[in-house]
Every structure is written in structure tokens, then in C-alpha cells.
Design a protein around this motif. Sequence first.
Motif, short mmCIF file in Angstrom:
data_model
loop_
_atom_site.label_atom_id
_atom_site.label_comp_id
_atom_site.label_asym_id
_atom_site.label_seq_id
_atom_site.Cartn_x
_atom_site.Cartn_y
_atom_site.Cartn_z
N LEU A 100 0.83 -1.21 0.00
CA LEU A 100 0.00 0.00 0.00
C LEU A 100 0.86 1.26 0.00
CD1 LEU A 100 -2.56 -1.36 2.58
CD2 LEU A 100 -3.21 -0.55 0.30
N ALA A 101 1.91 1.27 0.82
CA ALA A 101 2.78 2.44 0.92
C ALA A 101 3.47 2.71 -0.41
CB ALA A 101 3.82 2.24 2.02
N GLY A 102 3.88 1.65 -1.09
CA GLY A 102 4.56 1.78 -2.37
C GLY A 102 3.69 2.43 -3.44
N ARG A 103 2.38 2.39 -3.23
CA ARG A 103 1.44 2.97 -4.19
C ARG A 103 0.78 4.24 -3.67
NH1 ARG A 103 2.44 -1.86 -4.80
NH2 ARG A 103 2.41 -2.95 -6.80
N GLY A 104 1.19 4.67 -2.47
CA GLY A 104 0.62 5.90 -1.92
C GLY A 104 -0.86 5.78 -1.57
N GLY A 122 -4.41 12.87 5.37
CA GLY A 122 -3.77 11.55 5.40
C GLY A 122 -3.43 11.05 4.01
N LEU A 123 -4.35 11.27 3.08
CA LEU A 123 -4.12 10.82 1.70
C LEU A 123 -2.98 11.61 1.06
CD1 LEU A 123 -4.92 8.93 -0.56
CD2 LEU A 123 -6.71 10.54 -1.22
N SER A 124 -2.95 12.93 1.30
CA SER A 124 -1.86 13.76 0.75
C SER A 124 -0.51 13.27 1.27
CB SER A 124 -2.03 15.22 1.15
OG SER A 124 -3.21 15.73 0.62
N ALA A 125 -0.46 12.95 2.57
CA ALA A 125 0.80 12.48 3.17
C ALA A 125 1.24 11.17 2.52
CB ALA A 125 0.63 12.31 4.67
N CYS A 126 0.30 10.23 2.35
CA CYS A 126 0.63 8.94 1.72
C CYS A 126 1.08 9.14 0.28
CB CYS A 126 -0.59 8.02 1.70
SG CYS A 126 -0.93 7.26 3.27
N ALA A 127 0.34 9.99 -0.45
CA ALA A 127 0.63 10.19 -1.87
C ALA A 127 1.95 10.91 -2.08
CB ALA A 127 -0.51 10.97 -2.52
N SER A 128 2.31 11.85 -1.16
CA SER A 128 3.56 12.59 -1.35
C SER A 128 4.77 11.70 -1.07
CB SER A 128 3.59 13.84 -0.48
OG SER A 128 3.59 13.47 0.88
N SER A 131 -10.10 8.95 -5.60
CA SER A 131 -10.47 7.58 -5.92
C SER A 131 -10.61 6.80 -4.61
CB SER A 131 -9.39 6.97 -6.80
OG SER A 131 -9.57 5.57 -6.88
N ILE A 132 -11.77 6.16 -4.41
CA ILE A 132 -12.02 5.42 -3.17
C ILE A 132 -12.51 4.00 -3.51
CG2 ILE A 132 -13.18 5.42 -0.92
CD1 ILE A 132 -13.85 8.39 -1.36
N ALA A 133 -11.91 3.02 -2.89
CA ALA A 133 -12.38 1.63 -3.04
C ALA A 133 -12.67 1.08 -1.64
CB ALA A 133 -11.33 0.78 -3.74
N PRO A 156 -6.84 -1.56 -5.96
CA PRO A 156 -7.00 -0.13 -5.67
C PRO A 156 -5.98 0.70 -6.45
CG PRO A 156 -6.04 -1.27 -3.78
CD PRO A 156 -6.43 -2.32 -4.77
N GLU A 157 -6.41 1.87 -6.92
CA GLU A 157 -5.54 2.71 -7.75
C GLU A 157 -4.46 3.38 -6.90
OE1 GLU A 157 -8.17 5.51 -9.56
OE2 GLU A 157 -9.17 3.99 -10.79
N PRO A 158 -3.31 3.71 -7.52
CA PRO A 158 -2.29 4.47 -6.80
C PRO A 158 -2.88 5.77 -6.26
CG PRO A 158 -1.41 3.68 -8.89
CD PRO A 158 -2.88 3.36 -8.89
#
Lengths: 117, 293
Positions: B91-95, B279-285, B125-127, B174-176
Motif C-alpha cells: 500500500l505504501a509503495g502505491r501511496g 492523510g491521503l496527501s501524506a501517503c501520496a507525497s 479515488s475510493i475503493a 485499488p488505484e495508486p
Amino acid sequence: MHELSITRNIVAIVSEHAAGQRVTRVRLQIGQLSAIMPEAIRFCFDLCAAGTLAEGAKLEIDETPGRARCDACGEEVALTALVGRCPACGTGILRITAGEEMLIREIEMNTEEASCA
Amino acid sequence: MRHLHHHHQLAPAQVRARSPAHADQPSQMQAQMPGGGMQYQPVHTHDHAHPHEHHHHDTLQVPGRDTHTLQLEAQILGRNQRIAERNRGWLAGRGILALNLMSSPGAGKTTLLERTLKDLQATMSIAVVEGDQETANDAKRIRATGARAVQVNTGTGCHLEADMLERAMTLLKPEPRSLLLIENVGNLVCPALFDLGERAKVVIFSVTEGEDKPLKYPHMFGAAEVMLLSKIDLMPHLRFRLDLAINNAHTVNPKLKIFPVSAYTGEGLDAWYDWLRTGLSACASVNAMHAMP
């Protein structure tokens, strides 16, 4: 009851370590803050062990009392239930130092009769 | 708004833990992890390279019986923990921000999810992974919002485990840089013990329950990072004391973030949405820094 799933894990780990030998005794260490009830593990054990190398094995459970240290005053306290705040100073957050263990400590096997259950 | 309908459902037999007797046989589902990263491993209940495991052998001579005692420190939940860590890495590898949502049955998890999806789907995007003992009702409700959902039926199981999430993600893909919401089985005890590989646990506690719930179920409220106090639109009809409930939750977990919300009126949801966006911004960055080819 999550103890059924947990007991299945115990039997699986024990069976793997037994490597074909009949298991006669299993000793666990379960912390009193681990949310696992030893009685429920006992209840499930014979059922889960049936037909495996651990069938008929004696189950011993050592219970570890809960302990925690306050991050503000450094006080070590005994815990019987999960609480977040230090009862000594009332402000600090407690860090659990013991009582969350879920371990298999000993497996005794009978080396005479190698079985292939 | 995307309308993608995936009608996947994992039957109880597919997600139930295999009996130890079959523990050394390869899994029925040799699933390739999405993205081609990882092969689903045949089940090994114990890693010989496990860092926290030490064992040595003592041979005890008992008259008339040869026994051999193996001393070790095998983590009972070690296998679940290893799969959870693998999920976390994937999950972390895909943000992807994965959240494990837990509550007692009927606290309003699915209604809150439906509302969250309706309000946020246009911007992210939410799954969804839906865990229930039986039926695909909740996944159908989620799909009706246009979101992609996989239903995991645990059969007699009272909680989701890491391998169930792994298989659900294989189907869901789930999408990146997306949000993955995992609705656990309605139960305030067992789900707290099983790490799935989520970024955080979110507990939903409705005002129709007792203010002392956090004190009665301290493991659940202690493990959570966020508490959604749901159904607050019902407060005028109840004798529920919000301050007492919040105080009890903080007694068990002083660091718990608490958002009083109503999925019905929308009150308080902005604070929850802001927390999700942050939280999503932090994961994605983090993911952007290690962008995958």
C-alpha cells in the motif's frame, strides 16, 4: 470468539516445529492485557489439535501481569485493565511494558514414536 | 464520477483459515498481487528467519520415555503480522491510504461510508472492502454509490485477517494514491487484535450506545487513532452525554482524535473529510518521492 483463530495458529506453529514427532506438551505465555482469555484457548485447543501432531498434548499457560511506565513521571504501575492516563501523576500517558505477550515458549515432543499425522 | 461495477464476492470457504493439517500445502488461490509485485506465498506458519524468535533444544531424559523440549519465543500472531506488513508495504509503495473501520453492529458504518463516498468520490479515488459474516448486502449498497467494492464473507469468523485483505486487494486493485476503506466485521472485541496492514484504525461509536462503551471495550478504543461519534442528529431524542463519552474515550486513549458526526445531516463531516484528505496527501507525497516506474 477470536481465540478459535488464535488457537488454530498455535496448533499450526506447534505442528511445524514438531517436524513429524508427536507433541506431548505445549507451554504458552499469554499477557493479561493481550485480550486473549486463557480459558477460551483451553476450550479450543483439543478441538483444534484433533488430527494433528499436537493431538492429546498437555497445554500449559503462563499468564504475565500487566505493567506500564508513565512517560511524564516515570512511575512504574501494575495494570489489570487498559487505561491511558497515569494513576500516579494524572497527566502522563502510560506505555505498556509487559502484559501484551502472545508467545509459544515450549514444545515437548516424544522422540520415541515418530508419527506422520 | 466513475461508474465501475465489480461483482466479486469471496465465499466463506475461500477466506476461512485453512486447518493446520493443510498448512504446508500451497494455497488454492495462487493470486498474483496487483501490479505484479508479489506472488501469494504458500502458507508457512512460521518464518525461520523471524527476528524475534530464538530457540534452543533441551533433551530431558525421562525414565521409560524419550522427550525432547524445544524452547522458543514464537509469536502466536506472527503469520498474520507478516502478511499485514507485506500489505502495508504494498500500500505504501502505491501511496494508498488504507483505513480499518471498526464498530459494534449497527453503529452506522455502512451509512457513514455511503455518505463519505457520495461527498468525496468526485475529488478522490475510493475503493471499499466489506467484511461481514454473511451476505453481500453491504457491498451492494456501496456499489450503488458508484464505488468499487469487494465483499469478504468470513463465515463463522468474527473479524478480518491480513490474508483476507491481501486477497480482497488482489480482486479490487485499488488505484495508486487512492483511499482504501476497509469495513471490518461488526464487533468491538476481535478486530482490534488483527493488524491488516492499515495506516490507521478508525472506531465508530454511535450515540445510541452507552457512554461507557470505551471503558467496556478498551482494546478497541485503545488501538484506534480516530473515533467517529456517529448519529449525533439523534441527540435531542436521547439522554446521551457527549462530554462523558468523550471523556471515557480519552481515559482509555488520551491521543484519540474524536469527530462527532451525522451521516444523515452531514454535521461534523468536514472535520472527518479534512483528516482523510490530509492523510491521503501524506501517503501520496511519500509515494511521489519514490515514484514507481
